[in-house]
Design a protein around this motif. Sequence first.
Motif, short mmCIF file in Angstrom:
data_model
loop_
_atom_site.label_atom_id
_atom_site.label_comp_id
_atom_site.label_asym_id
_atom_site.label_seq_id
_atom_site.Cartn_x
_atom_site.Cartn_y
_atom_site.Cartn_z
N MET A 1 40.92 16.13 59.84
CA MET A 1 41.63 17.22 59.15
C MET A 1 41.76 16.84 57.67
N PRO A 2 41.36 17.73 56.75
CA PRO A 2 41.44 17.41 55.33
C PRO A 2 42.89 17.23 54.88
N SER A 3 43.12 16.35 53.91
CA SER A 3 44.46 16.09 53.41
C SER A 3 44.99 17.30 52.67
N LYS A 4 46.31 17.46 52.70
CA LYS A 4 46.96 18.61 52.08
C LYS A 4 47.97 18.14 51.03
N LYS A 5 48.37 19.08 50.19
CA LYS A 5 49.44 18.83 49.23
C LYS A 5 50.29 20.08 49.13
N LEU A 6 51.55 19.89 48.66
CA LEU A 6 52.45 21.01 48.50
C LEU A 6 52.30 21.59 47.11
N ALA A 7 52.12 22.91 47.01
CA ALA A 7 51.98 23.58 45.72
C ALA A 7 52.81 24.86 45.75
N PHE A 8 53.25 25.27 44.56
CA PHE A 8 54.01 26.51 44.46
C PHE A 8 53.09 27.62 43.98
N ILE A 9 52.92 28.64 44.80
CA ILE A 9 52.07 29.78 44.48
C ILE A 9 52.93 31.02 44.48
N ASN A 10 52.98 31.69 43.32
CA ASN A 10 53.85 32.86 43.16
C ASN A 10 55.30 32.55 43.52
N GLY A 11 55.70 31.32 43.16
CA GLY A 11 57.09 30.93 43.36
C GLY A 11 57.42 30.45 44.75
N ARG A 12 56.44 30.41 45.65
CA ARG A 12 56.70 30.00 47.03
C ARG A 12 55.92 28.73 47.36
N PRO A 13 56.56 27.76 48.05
CA PRO A 13 55.86 26.52 48.42
C PRO A 13 54.83 26.77 49.52
#
Length: 264
Positions: A1-13
């Motif tokens: 499974m590819p690694s993930k990261k947390l990002a805010f898109i349109n103000g939502r995590p």
Amino acid sequence: MPSKKLAFINGRPQLVDANARVRSEADRQYNRVRNEQQSDYLKFYHSNEWKQLRDQILIRDNSLCQRCGLQASLVDHIVPSEDDWEDRTNADNLQALCRDCHYWKTRRETTKRKKGQHRAMKITVIVGYPASGKSTYVKRHQGQHDLVYDYDHIMTALTGLPLHQGNIDANDYVQLIYELILRKLKAEQSFDHVWLVMTYPDEKLESLLASRDVEHILIDTDRDTCMQRLSKQGRDVSQLIKAMNKLDEMKSENKFAKFKKIKN
């Protein structure tokens, strides 16, 4: 499974792929400010002049990224246009890049601009006959945060051959490294001192490095001494005669008037 990261898109995590690039609110704010305060900048990049120049550069660079060699998708200013607006249409200041290489180049430029990193970088061009002592001179004077371009040493590093034994097939790669170094030197001042070691001067250096602090040195060891050294080293002198004759021709044409002459 590819690694993930947390990002805010349109103000939502949200979780996204680790290598994904997500536009932040800061990016949007930057674009809003640019639209308001840099209208001339934006007009240029939407002009027919820029579109035609962009097409010319892509053709010149065979639509290949000049950093990684993959398919290029855009044309980049080596020295950013916001740093040197007058140079924005100079073809020597333009290069084809892929989007990833352009992204990381821009990111490094932004980081340096914010940190104010700007070294008083000096460039020294060292010329002279083969075996005149150019590399020895550089070794005696270089510092810990210097960059040295030396054809023979790069050839050895790329091929694993003993010093001064060339591989004609690797020549283009050594020259490519040289050209990339010149492009970087035009755009950045990352080192205390840069040493360019060559048999005779490259005439295009004058225009490429016109804005830099450049010193010129001729290691003025006489030809007979160099021939004796070459013979002791077991090098094929016949392969070097052409380069030595070229240097003699330039001397006779007084091409070294501004060079500091050093005996070695």
